[in-house]
Design a protein around this motif. Sequence first.
Motif, PDB file in Angstrom:
ATOM      1  N   ASN A  54      -4.067  -5.247   1.887  1.00 46.84           N
ATOM      2  CA  ASN A  54      -3.152  -4.341   2.574  1.00 46.84           C
ATOM      3  C   ASN A  54      -3.231  -2.945   1.951  1.00 46.84           C
ATOM      4  N   TRP A  55      -2.312  -2.066   2.332  1.00 44.20           N
ATOM      5  CA  TRP A  55      -2.383  -0.683   1.855  1.00 44.20           C
ATOM      6  C   TRP A  55      -2.324  -0.602   0.333  1.00 44.20           C
ATOM      7  N   TRP A 145      -4.730   8.363   6.012  1.00 45.49           N
ATOM      8  CA  TRP A 145      -5.121   7.498   4.896  1.00 45.49           C
ATOM      9  C   TRP A 145      -6.638   7.383   4.796  1.00 45.49           C
TER      10      TRP A 145
END
Length: 425
Positions: A54-55, A145
Amino acid sequence: MLYGFLTYTFIGWLLLCLPSFHKQAVSALDSLFIATSAISTTGLVTVSVFDTYNWLGQLVVMLLFQIGGIGYMTFTSFVLLSKKSPLTHWHQRVLNAEFSMPKGFEIKDFLKSVIIFTIVIETLGALSFYIAFTQAGVDHNFAIWSSVYHSVSAFCTAGFGLYNDSFEQFADNSFINTIISVLAICGSLGFIVVTDLWNRISGKATAITYTTKTIFGVITLLLTIGTFMIYFFEPSVSHIGENKLMASFFQSMTALTTVGFNTVPLGSFSLGVMLVVIFLMYVGASPSGTGGGMKSTTLTALIAIMWNRIRNNKQVTFFGKVIPLERLYVATSVFMLYASVIFISTFLLAMTEEFPLHQILFETTSAIGTVGLSTGITGNLTAWGKVVIIFVMFVGRLGVLTFGLAILARRKEIIERADEGDLAV
């Protein structure tokens, strides 16, 4: 350096093993592989970073290759210097081991240029990427991002991306290709070149150093040769049409700078051109930069040795300058150690993996050069094969000579007299 990089690798591995950092389950061995690949700025992956983590997990990976790119001692040393605190003898020893610098360079000025240049280039890269990605139709939130992540990855020549096909979907996007190329070349040229040029522009020096001139010359020559060979002898880039030259340059650049992104599937390359790419990965970038490989200056020293031996010269010179004997010892040692690691790791993988020899050789050269290019076999390696590549990537980031010194060097110099023995060569 050995303990420092081991520590960061271990911390990164533990973080990537936490379920809260995952999108889907991943084995501890694969997380170790990703952590080692990130800290070594290689970019080889056994699982998709975007699909698996995930992030937060992706952020850990990014921090690891940022640390690996600029050196794990650089930031802390810069903080100490900014607080007017002197560097300890230990700090200076580690920094001198991590950055090979010519005579006359002050470590304080050098570190300052490293940090400032990194921040400026990565910021400009992220802004440029954001414009390029939004123009290409990437979602606004993901583009932010993605821009930061790929800017850091490209400058640190890490090769980590958030797209599973690397940049193949952007093969005809000249803007994105240019951004990656500029960032990778800036990182791979080395902070020696950056500091040297800044000193020349600011008036601290009257001329650029011999090292910088050599680096520029060798990198330009190798990029030209690589682009020429791919453009004229690689059929798989022909379908790109009018962007064939850009694609040829990009694959040459990505191998030499060790950035590890590709816009053409490398598994489809002909054997002859694949051998050219292997050579470019073997040589790699320049000293004291974010790239890996044997280094362009090492190749220069080896060519100088051969040329002067053929000419029967008593001293080894290159472009009218005598290369010190100590540098020649380092160059020949690095060359032999790199060749030894590639041979041994290729042999070990050939015994356990079911892939053709040229794909295994490509993979091991990519690992030791911290390049990250692959013909597509990384995810299908056995557990033993992954362990071998993990070790090779780590040694590649640390440097084969540094690794050998850390393991085998005597702590105190021992002076002993030995009888001379003539060895016919």
